[in-house]
Every structure is written in C-alpha cells, then in structure tokens.
Write an enzyme that holds these catalytic residues in place. Structure first.
Site, PDB file in Angstrom:
ATOM      1  N   ARG A  10     -10.748  -0.651  -3.621  1.00  0.00           N
ATOM      2  CA  ARG A  10     -11.825  -0.490  -2.622  1.00  0.00           C
ATOM      3  C   ARG A  10     -13.198  -0.457  -3.293  1.00  0.00           C
ATOM      4  O   ARG A  10     -14.065   0.332  -2.929  1.00  0.00           O
ATOM      5  CB  ARG A  10     -11.640   0.789  -1.796  1.00  0.00           C
ATOM      6  CG  ARG A  10     -10.436   0.808  -0.916  1.00  0.00           C
ATOM      7  CD  ARG A  10     -10.511  -0.268   0.176  1.00  0.00           C
ATOM      8  NE  ARG A  10      -9.490  -0.072   1.179  1.00  0.00           N
ATOM      9  CZ  ARG A  10      -8.243  -0.498   1.043  1.00  0.00           C
ATOM     10  NH1 ARG A  10      -7.874  -1.151  -0.044  1.00  0.00           N
ATOM     11  NH2 ARG A  10      -7.360  -0.284   1.993  1.00  0.00           N
TER      12      ARG A  10
ATOM     13  N   SER B 132      -9.771   3.605   7.241  1.00  0.00           N
ATOM     14  CA  SER B 132      -9.638   4.762   6.343  1.00  0.00           C
ATOM     15  C   SER B 132     -11.021   5.314   6.021  1.00  0.00           C
ATOM     16  O   SER B 132     -11.899   4.566   5.586  1.00  0.00           O
ATOM     17  CB  SER B 132      -8.996   4.344   5.024  1.00  0.00           C
ATOM     18  OG  SER B 132      -7.718   3.821   5.253  1.00  0.00           O
TER      19      SER B 132
ATOM     20  N   GLU C 253     -14.471   6.269   1.566  1.00  0.00           N
ATOM     21  CA  GLU C 253     -14.417   4.808   1.448  1.00  0.00           C
ATOM     22  C   GLU C 253     -15.568   4.209   2.272  1.00  0.00           C
ATOM     23  O   GLU C 253     -16.122   3.171   1.935  1.00  0.00           O
ATOM     24  CB  GLU C 253     -13.066   4.321   1.996  1.00  0.00           C
ATOM     25  CG  GLU C 253     -12.900   2.831   1.888  1.00  0.00           C
ATOM     26  CD  GLU C 253     -11.696   2.294   2.633  1.00  0.00           C
ATOM     27  OE1 GLU C 253     -10.569   2.702   2.322  1.00  0.00           O
ATOM     28  OE2 GLU C 253     -11.903   1.450   3.515  1.00  0.00           O
TER      29      GLU C 253
HETATM   30  N1  EPU Z   1       0.550   9.787   5.509  1.00  0.00           N
HETATM   31  C1  EPU Z   1       0.783  11.009   6.091  1.00  0.00           C
HETATM   32  N2  EPU Z   1       0.058  11.334   7.204  1.00  0.00           N
HETATM   33  C2  EPU Z   1      -0.855  10.512   7.748  1.00  0.00           C
HETATM   34  C3  EPU Z   1      -1.094   9.270   7.142  1.00  0.00           C
HETATM   35  C4  EPU Z   1      -0.372   8.926   6.010  1.00  0.00           C
HETATM   36  O1  EPU Z   1       1.596  11.788   5.658  1.00  0.00           O
HETATM   37  O2  EPU Z   1      -1.462  10.906   8.747  1.00  0.00           O
HETATM   38  C5  EPU Z   1       1.308   9.414   4.281  1.00  0.00           C
HETATM   39  C6  EPU Z   1       2.718   8.987   4.514  1.00  0.00           C
HETATM   40  O3  EPU Z   1       3.478   9.480   3.443  1.00  0.00           O
HETATM   41  C7  EPU Z   1       2.672   7.474   4.392  1.00  0.00           C
HETATM   42  C8  EPU Z   1       1.589   7.313   3.349  1.00  0.00           C
HETATM   43  O4  EPU Z   1       0.674   8.362   3.619  1.00  0.00           O
HETATM   44  O5  EPU Z   1       3.875   6.973   3.984  1.00  0.00           O
HETATM   45  C9  EPU Z   1       0.869   6.011   3.386  1.00  0.00           C
HETATM   46  O6  EPU Z   1       0.322   5.799   4.677  1.00  0.00           O
HETATM   47  P1  EPU Z   1      -0.119   4.335   5.180  1.00  0.00           P
HETATM   48  O7  EPU Z   1       0.910   3.331   4.865  1.00  0.00           O
HETATM   49  O8  EPU Z   1      -0.588   4.467   6.582  1.00  0.00           O
HETATM   50  O9  EPU Z   1      -1.308   3.963   4.225  1.00  0.00           O
HETATM   51  P2  EPU Z   1      -2.536   4.790   3.639  1.00  0.00           P
HETATM   52  O10 EPU Z   1      -2.311   4.987   2.195  1.00  0.00           O
HETATM   53  O11 EPU Z   1      -2.843   5.963   4.468  1.00  0.00           O
HETATM   54  C10 EPU Z   1      -3.812   2.605   2.903  1.00  0.00           C
HETATM   55  C11 EPU Z   1      -5.140   1.965   3.095  1.00  0.00           C
HETATM   56  C12 EPU Z   1      -5.232   1.323   4.475  1.00  0.00           C
HETATM   57  C13 EPU Z   1      -4.145   0.274   4.587  1.00  0.00           C
HETATM   58  C14 EPU Z   1      -2.797   0.950   4.355  1.00  0.00           C
HETATM   59  C15 EPU Z   1      -1.668  -0.041   4.313  1.00  0.00           C
HETATM   60  C16 EPU Z   1      -6.679   3.242   1.725  1.00  0.00           C
HETATM   61  C17 EPU Z   1      -7.797   4.223   1.708  1.00  0.00           C
HETATM   62  N3  EPU Z   1      -6.194   2.950   2.929  1.00  0.00           N
HETATM   63  O12 EPU Z   1      -3.710   3.679   3.827  1.00  0.00           O
HETATM   64  O13 EPU Z   1      -6.493   0.663   4.561  1.00  0.00           O
HETATM   65  O14 EPU Z   1      -4.167  -0.353   5.856  1.00  0.00           O
HETATM   66  O15 EPU Z   1      -2.792   1.636   3.071  1.00  0.00           O
HETATM   67  O16 EPU Z   1      -1.737  -0.768   3.118  1.00  0.00           O
HETATM   68  O17 EPU Z   1      -6.272   2.745   0.672  1.00  0.00           O
HETATM   69  C18 EPU Z   1      -8.753   0.868   5.266  1.00  0.00           C
HETATM   70  O18 EPU Z   1      -9.064   0.748   4.081  1.00  0.00           O
HETATM   71  O19 EPU Z   1      -9.613   1.018   6.157  1.00  0.00           O
HETATM   72  C19 EPU Z   1      -7.339   0.885   5.624  1.00  0.00           C
HETATM   73  C20 EPU Z   1      -6.932   1.098   6.878  1.00  0.00           C
END
Ligand code: EPU
Length: 339
Positions: free
Chosen positions: A165, A239, A335
């Site tokens: 990012r 995010s 971010e």
């Molecule tokens: N999780 C929770 N609670 C929540 C959200 C997430 O426990 O409310 C945990 C769970 O363990 C889940 C893990 O976080 O398995 C990962 O969650 P998710 O797959 O939704 O992805 P993220 O790490 O929260 C990142 C990116 C997103 C992108 C997704 C999918 C960042 C800051 N965010 O989110 O990007 O869509 O992975 O690849 O790296 C964005 O940048 O605006 C964005 C939406």
C-alpha cells in the site's frame, strides 16, 4: 476550455461522502488541460489536491486551495507479442471498468483486483492490492506531468518504489506529479491466484469446474460484495488502516496470550497481522457513534452513514489506534490519506 468552479461541495467527489468545500475545483479532460492549468497565474500559489475517484481520502476540513479532478479517459492496446499485451489507460478511467475491459478481452493479471473503487491513475499511488495480487505485479510504466515544471516524466516499475500500500507518490514525490496514464503488461495465458482466503470456496459454491479469468473475477466480486460496503450505499474508503507488520518474537508472545491471533509470515523476522482482527477483539466491530462507525462485517472499514464529519471519523480512528495499542502493543497506521 478549463472551467474553474469556486466554493464547491466535495461530497460527490469522495467515497466517504464527506461534505467539505473546496475553494476552487478544476476538472481536467486531457493533457492539454493539465498544461493550461499549470500555466494559470494562481496555480502554484495555492495548495493543490489531485483527485481521482476520492476513494482513499478523508476530508477532515474544508480545502482552502485548488482541487484538480482527473478525468483523462481512454484504453488502448499499445503492443503485443505471443505471451503478453501492453495496455494503457487514461488516469481518469474507473479502475473497475478497466479491469472488466481486460477480463472481457481475456487479458490476465488484474482479475483479482475487480471491484476496487477508484481510478486507474490513483491505483499506483498506493499499489492497490487484494486477494494475493498487487498492481506492482503487472504494472509496466506510467506517464506523469511534473507540477512544478510541466515536464512529462515516465516512471517504470522500479522507479515507483512500490511497497505494501505504498509508492514514491506517497513519499518523496507526494503532490509533485499529475499521473496522466498507466500502462500494464498483462498475460495472454493466465496464472491464477486463488489460494487467498475465500476464493477457492467461493468458486466451488459458484459451481466453477474450470478456472477462467472471468470466474476468478466473479468470485472476487462476490466476496467483496458480501464483506465490503458499497460506497454508493454507505460512505467508506475501504480499509482505513494497513495490516501491521510486527516482529516474529512479538507475534509469538501475543500467541501465548491470544492463541487465535491470525498471522501471515512475511519473512524470517516479520509477521503481518490482520488489523480487522485486532479491532474486532477490541469490540469496535459494528459500533456506531451518531452518523459514523465501524462496519458490521469488516472491522477494518470505517463508515459514514450520512452527514458524518471527517473530523469525527479521524477521532474514531484515533480511539481505535489507542485501544489496539493498549491491548496488543501494536500501532496501527492509516491507509487512507487525510486532507
Ligand atoms: N478479520 C477479523 N475481523 C474483521 C476483519 C478481518 O477477524 O472484522 C480477520 C480474519 O481473520 C480474516 C482476516 O482478518 O481472515 C483477513 O480479512 P480479509 O480477507 O477481509 O482481509 P484484510 O486483511 O482485512 C486486506 C486488504 C483489503 C483487501 C483484502 C483482501 C489491507 C489494509 N486491506 O484486508 O484491501 O480487499 O485484504 O485481499 O491490506 C483496501 O485496501 O481498501 C482493501 C479493502
């Protein structure tokens, strides 16, 4: 002809739907407009905000300067060989429309990035990423105009200093360039990235037997629609925080206290922890404070239900940062860009 508007509400120009006012707003449709803009007498004496889709932005106050909305359009096939196509898109093209165009053509590499809000020109700024893919993987080059001199510069992949990012445009080159077009090198033969999270399960649910660029794109769209709020319905900027990277030793210590803590090994010394998990543990998920809050299905997303102020969201973000730091000893970094 460039039109300068004064005292314009930026509400339609940011996906958070924050109603802040810009002193001036100019929309540029082509490179000539950019040159004209840079020659206007007051352009260089005013603070400038370059705006794509406004999808990674929090307006914390009115903007007492010049907002430049980038509308440069056009998608073209620059060249191709047996394996690859080089395709260029105007900075003002909608990112998702560009992805859909490439998916339809059968050009592979950005299908996992379907449905990300924002524009093509904004995509390299923060090296947008999702479901195991980042734009740095297919990014070839971009063209940008240097604000101070009006000169055209080409940035290749290495020049952009892409990170998680992150890019040169969020650091040394911040505010110094207007990106006019971005070129990608996409593959004629796909390499699928389906190991991340729910993609595999979703493809199975969809009854997909044989993977295709289109089916992967459709699975990503399905997952995003189920987890992430549509900015057209609830104001948000995706995010709000980055997923923090912490020393492996700290991760191991936390694991003894919180056995369920998720972590992805980045290298021998670093583990990435999902900020959404940390925020959820703190009880913030789904919390609403007046017109703003934390999304009910993804704790990493802050939302504006309508009429919320940027400063209120900023304050909520601070409280979340403080409580995560207090409980886990981990600092969350945003971010989203604050203006
Ligand atoms: N999780 C929770 N609670 C929540 C959200 C997430 O426990 O409310 C945990 C769970 O363990 C889940 C893990 O976080 O398995 C990962 O969650 P998710 O797959 O939704 O992805 P993220 O790490 O929260 C990142 C990116 C997103 C992108 C997704 C999918 C960042 C800051 N965010 O989110 O990007 O869509 O992975 O690849 O790296 C964005 O940048 O605006 C964005 C939406």
């Amino acid at each position: 002809m460039l039109t300068i508007q004064s005292n314009v509400s930026l509400k339609p120009y940011n996906t958070f739907g924050i109603d802040a006012t810009a002193r001036y707003l100019i929309e540029v449709e082509n490179e000539e407009d950019i040159q004209t803009l840079l020659q206007l007498p007051n352009t260089h004496s005013l603070p400038m905000l370059i705006l794509g889709g406004g999808s990674n932005l929090l307006l914390t106050q009115d903007f007492n300067g010049l907002v430049v909305k980038i509308n440069l359009k056009g998608i073209s096939l620059v060249k191709e060989d047996q394996e690859y196509v080089w395709v260029r898109a105007g900075a003002g093209e909608s990112w998702h429309n560009f992805v859909m165009y490439c998916v339809e053509k059968g050009w592979a590499g950005i299908e996992n990035l379907s449905l990300i809000p924002g524009t093509v020109g904004a995509a390299p700024m923060q090296n947008i990423g999702a479901y195991g893919v980042e734009i740095k993987d297919t990014f070839d080059r971009l063209e940008a105009v240097h604000v101070a001199t009006g000169e055209k510069h080409i940035f290749n992949n290495a020049d952009c200093h892409f990170g998680y990012r992150n890019s040169i445009f969020k650091n040394e080159a911040k505010g110094q360039y207007i990106i006019s077009s971005v070129q990608f090198k996409l593959a004629k033969k796909p390499t699928f990235h389906v190991s991340y999270g729910d993609i595999q399960n979703t493809l199975e649910q969809m009854g997909v037997k044989e993977l295709s660029i289109k089916s992967v794109s459709e699975a990503v769209i399905k997952i995003r629609r189920s987890k992430l709020p549509d900015p057209a319905e609830i104001g948000n900027a995706g995010s709000f925080f980055k997923n923090p990277e912490i020393p492996s030793s700290q991760y191991e210590t936390l694991k003894t206290q919180y056995p369920m803590i998720p972590g992805y090994v980045i290298n021998e010394t670093t583990v990435k922890v999902p900020a959404g998990w940390l925020i959820e543990q703190n009880g913030w998920k789904g919390k609403r404070i007046g017109s703003i809050g934390v999304h009910t299905r993804q704790a990493l997303v802050l939302v504006n239900y309508g009429g919320g102020k940027g400063a209120e969201i900023q304050q909520l973000a601070r409280k979340i940062q403080e409580s995560v730091e207090e409980q886990f000893g981990i600092r969350l970094y945003t971010e989203v860009n604050f203006v």
